[in-house]
Write a protein that holds these residues in place. Sequence first.
Motif, PDB file in Angstrom:
ATOM      1  N   THR A   2       0.834  -1.188   0.000  1.00 43.66           N
ATOM      2  CA  THR A   2       0.000   0.000   0.000  1.00 43.66           C
ATOM      3  C   THR A   2       0.871   1.242   0.000  1.00 43.66           C
ATOM      4  O   THR A   2       2.023   1.209   0.431  1.00 43.66           O
ATOM      5  CB  THR A   2      -0.918   0.027   1.240  1.00 43.66           C
ATOM      6  N   LYS A   3       0.299   2.311  -0.492  1.00 44.64           N
ATOM      7  CA  LYS A   3       1.007   3.587  -0.451  1.00 44.64           C
ATOM      8  C   LYS A   3      -0.005   4.687  -0.189  1.00 44.64           C
ATOM      9  O   LYS A   3      -1.170   4.586  -0.563  1.00 44.64           O
ATOM     10  CB  LYS A   3       1.807   3.844  -1.728  1.00 44.64           C
ATOM     11  N   GLN A   4       0.472   5.724   0.490  1.00 47.35           N
ATOM     12  CA  GLN A   4      -0.368   6.856   0.858  1.00 47.35           C
ATOM     13  C   GLN A   4       0.322   8.142   0.443  1.00 47.35           C
ATOM     14  O   GLN A   4       1.495   8.356   0.777  1.00 47.35           O
ATOM     15  CB  GLN A   4      -0.612   6.859   2.365  1.00 47.35           C
ATOM     16  N   ALA A   5      -0.385   8.996  -0.274  1.00 44.51           N
ATOM     17  CA  ALA A   5       0.162  10.290  -0.672  1.00 44.51           C
ATOM     18  C   ALA A   5       0.169  11.245   0.522  1.00 44.51           C
ATOM     19  O   ALA A   5      -0.734  11.220   1.357  1.00 44.51           O
ATOM     20  CB  ALA A   5      -0.648  10.888  -1.810  1.00 44.51           C
ATOM     21  N   ILE A   6       1.192  12.061   0.588  1.00 44.17           N
ATOM     22  CA  ILE A   6       1.317  13.093   1.621  1.00 44.17           C
ATOM     23  C   ILE A   6       1.156  14.443   0.944  1.00 44.17           C
ATOM     24  O   ILE A   6       1.719  14.689  -0.132  1.00 44.17           O
ATOM     25  CB  ILE A   6       2.698  13.020   2.306  1.00 44.17           C
ATOM     26  N   HIS A   7       0.398  15.338   1.584  1.00 40.27           N
ATOM     27  CA  HIS A   7       0.157  16.662   1.025  1.00 40.27           C
ATOM     28  C   HIS A   7       0.164  17.700   2.142  1.00 40.27           C
ATOM     29  O   HIS A   7      -0.370  17.460   3.217  1.00 40.27           O
ATOM     30  CB  HIS A   7      -1.199  16.712   0.320  1.00 40.27           C
ATOM     31  N   THR A   8       0.785  18.833   1.873  1.00 44.02           N
ATOM     32  CA  THR A   8       0.749  19.965   2.795  1.00 44.02           C
ATOM     33  C   THR A   8       0.737  21.269   2.011  1.00 44.02           C
ATOM     34  O   THR A   8       1.358  21.372   0.943  1.00 44.02           O
ATOM     35  CB  THR A   8       1.954  19.951   3.764  1.00 44.02           C
ATOM     36  N   ASP A   9       0.054  22.249   2.563  1.00 46.93           N
ATOM     37  CA  ASP A   9       0.074  23.596   1.977  1.00 46.93           C
ATOM     38  C   ASP A   9       1.332  24.357   2.373  1.00 46.93           C
ATOM     39  O   ASP A   9       1.564  25.456   1.885  1.00 46.93           O
ATOM     40  CB  ASP A   9      -1.157  24.386   2.432  1.00 46.93           C
ATOM     41  N   GLN A  10       2.142  23.777   3.256  1.00 46.98           N
ATOM     42  CA  GLN A  10       3.337  24.436   3.762  1.00 46.98           C
ATOM     43  C   GLN A  10       4.572  24.208   2.882  1.00 46.98           C
ATOM     44  O   GLN A  10       5.672  24.628   3.225  1.00 46.98           O
ATOM     45  CB  GLN A  10       3.624  23.963   5.189  1.00 46.98           C
ATOM     46  N   ALA A  11       4.387  23.517   1.762  1.00 45.71           N
ATOM     47  CA  ALA A  11       5.462  23.276   0.793  1.00 45.71           C
ATOM     48  C   ALA A  11       4.911  23.583  -0.591  1.00 45.71           C
ATOM     49  O   ALA A  11       3.684  23.589  -0.789  1.00 45.71           O
ATOM     50  CB  ALA A  11       5.941  21.823   0.880  1.00 45.71           C
ATOM     51  N   PRO A  12       5.779  23.836  -1.563  1.00 46.38           N
ATOM     52  CA  PRO A  12       5.296  24.119  -2.918  1.00 46.38           C
ATOM     53  C   PRO A  12       4.397  22.992  -3.438  1.00 46.38           C
ATOM     54  O   PRO A  12       4.654  21.811  -3.186  1.00 46.38           O
ATOM     55  CB  PRO A  12       6.584  24.218  -3.744  1.00 46.38           C
ATOM     56  N   GLN A  13       3.373  23.397  -4.157  1.00 45.94           N
ATOM     57  CA  GLN A  13       2.417  22.431  -4.701  1.00 45.94           C
ATOM     58  C   GLN A  13       2.988  21.773  -5.955  1.00 45.94           C
ATOM     59  O   GLN A  13       3.731  22.405  -6.711  1.00 45.94           O
ATOM     60  CB  GLN A  13       1.101  23.129  -5.026  1.00 45.94           C
ATOM     61  N   PRO A  14       2.637  20.512  -6.189  1.00 48.59           N
ATOM     62  CA  PRO A  14       3.132  19.832  -7.393  1.00 48.59           C
ATOM     63  C   PRO A  14       2.722  20.583  -8.661  1.00 48.59           C
ATOM     64  O   PRO A  14       1.614  21.094  -8.762  1.00 48.59           O
ATOM     65  CB  PRO A  14       2.449  18.466  -7.323  1.00 48.59           C
ATOM     66  N   SER A  15       3.643  20.627  -9.600  1.00 50.03           N
ATOM     67  CA  SER A  15       3.361  21.288 -10.876  1.00 50.03           C
ATOM     68  C   SER A  15       3.097  20.262 -11.973  1.00 50.03           C
ATOM     69  O   SER A  15       2.987  20.621 -13.135  1.00 50.03           O
ATOM     70  CB  SER A  15       4.536  22.189 -11.275  1.00 50.03           C
ATOM     71  N   GLY A  16       2.988  19.012 -11.582  1.00 46.39           N
ATOM     72  CA  GLY A  16       2.737  17.939 -12.544  1.00 46.39           C
ATOM     73  C   GLY A  16       2.067  16.775 -11.850  1.00 46.39           C
ATOM     74  O   GLY A  16       1.497  16.905 -10.774  1.00 46.39           O
ATOM     75  N   ALA A  17       2.167  15.621 -12.473  1.00 49.24           N
ATOM     76  CA  ALA A  17       1.508  14.409 -11.982  1.00 49.24           C
ATOM     77  C   ALA A  17       2.402  13.682 -10.983  1.00 49.24           C
ATOM     78  O   ALA A  17       3.020  12.667 -11.299  1.00 49.24           O
ATOM     79  CB  ALA A  17       1.156  13.507 -13.153  1.00 49.24           C
ATOM     80  N   TYR A  18       2.506  14.229  -9.770  1.00 52.79           N
ATOM     81  CA  TYR A  18       3.278  13.593  -8.711  1.00 52.79           C
ATOM     82  C   TYR A  18       2.783  14.090  -7.361  1.00 52.79           C
ATOM     83  O   TYR A  18       2.096  15.107  -7.274  1.00 52.79           O
ATOM     84  CB  TYR A  18       4.782  13.853  -8.865  1.00 52.79           C
ATOM     85  N   SER A  19       3.146  13.368  -6.310  1.00 54.81           N
ATOM     86  CA  SER A  19       2.801  13.738  -4.944  1.00 54.81           C
ATOM     87  C   SER A  19       3.991  14.424  -4.286  1.00 54.81           C
ATOM     88  O   SER A  19       5.141  14.159  -4.644  1.00 54.81           O
ATOM     89  CB  SER A  19       2.450  12.488  -4.130  1.00 54.81           C
ATOM     90  N   GLN A  20       3.725  15.256  -3.302  1.00 55.20           N
ATOM     91  CA  GLN A  20       4.814  15.855  -2.534  1.00 55.20           C
ATOM     92  C   GLN A  20       5.607  14.766  -1.815  1.00 55.20           C
ATOM     93  O   GLN A  20       6.817  14.859  -1.678  1.00 55.20           O
ATOM     94  CB  GLN A  20       4.272  16.850  -1.520  1.00 55.20           C
ATOM     95  N   GLY A  21       4.902  13.759  -1.361  1.00 56.70           N
ATOM     96  CA  GLY A  21       5.544  12.634  -0.694  1.00 56.70           C
ATOM     97  C   GLY A  21       4.635  11.422  -0.753  1.00 56.70           C
ATOM     98  O   GLY A  21       3.431  11.544  -0.969  1.00 56.70           O
ATOM     99  N   VAL A  22       5.229  10.258  -0.557  1.00 54.16           N
ATOM    100  CA  VAL A  22       4.481   8.997  -0.533  1.00 54.16           C
ATOM    101  C   VAL A  22       5.025   8.153   0.612  1.00 54.16           C
ATOM    102  O   VAL A  22       6.243   8.018   0.765  1.00 54.16           O
ATOM    103  CB  VAL A  22       4.607   8.230  -1.871  1.00 54.16           C
ATOM    104  N   VAL A  23       4.108   7.586   1.390  1.00 53.64           N
ATOM    105  CA  VAL A  23       4.474   6.658   2.457  1.00 53.64           C
ATOM    106  C   VAL A  23       4.221   5.251   1.962  1.00 53.64           C
ATOM    107  O   VAL A  23       3.135   4.943   1.446  1.00 53.64           O
ATOM    108  CB  VAL A  23       3.646   6.934   3.723  1.00 53.64           C
TER     109      VAL A  23
END
Length: 126
Positions: A2-23
């Motif tokens: 399994t994988k979970q995407a990580i998202h925060t408004d405290q870092a630059p937003q993705p400009s393409g088809a990717y996640s800021q982070g993945v667990v």
Amino acid sequence: MTKQAIHTDQAPQPSGAYSQGVVSGGFLFTSGFGPQDPRTGEVAASVGAQTAQVLRNIQAVLAERDLTLHDVVRTTVYLHHLKHDFDEFNAVYSEFFSDPMPARTTVGSELMDILVAIDVVAKLRG
């Protein structure tokens, strides 16, 4: 697996088809972050200031899983001017990490309008 995407408004937003982070698999993997300030979009002029902002961006993503730079086990660093900027980059980078330092690969890379980008792998706690 399994994988979970990580998202925060405290870092630059993705400009393409990717996640800021993945667990996944007990680790958090970040995307390569550039030095954009997430609030203003501004980019500092020096590699040292850019390195500090990149690492603050990464800290914001790690914080979404209650992690810090101390949990980072691996970094990959991309420098636009490897020979010229390495010492200044390394001095600032060293201020953000403590022993034991994460494993690191630093490479020269043609970056678009920035001097440094970094991605990390951090071990989840527990």
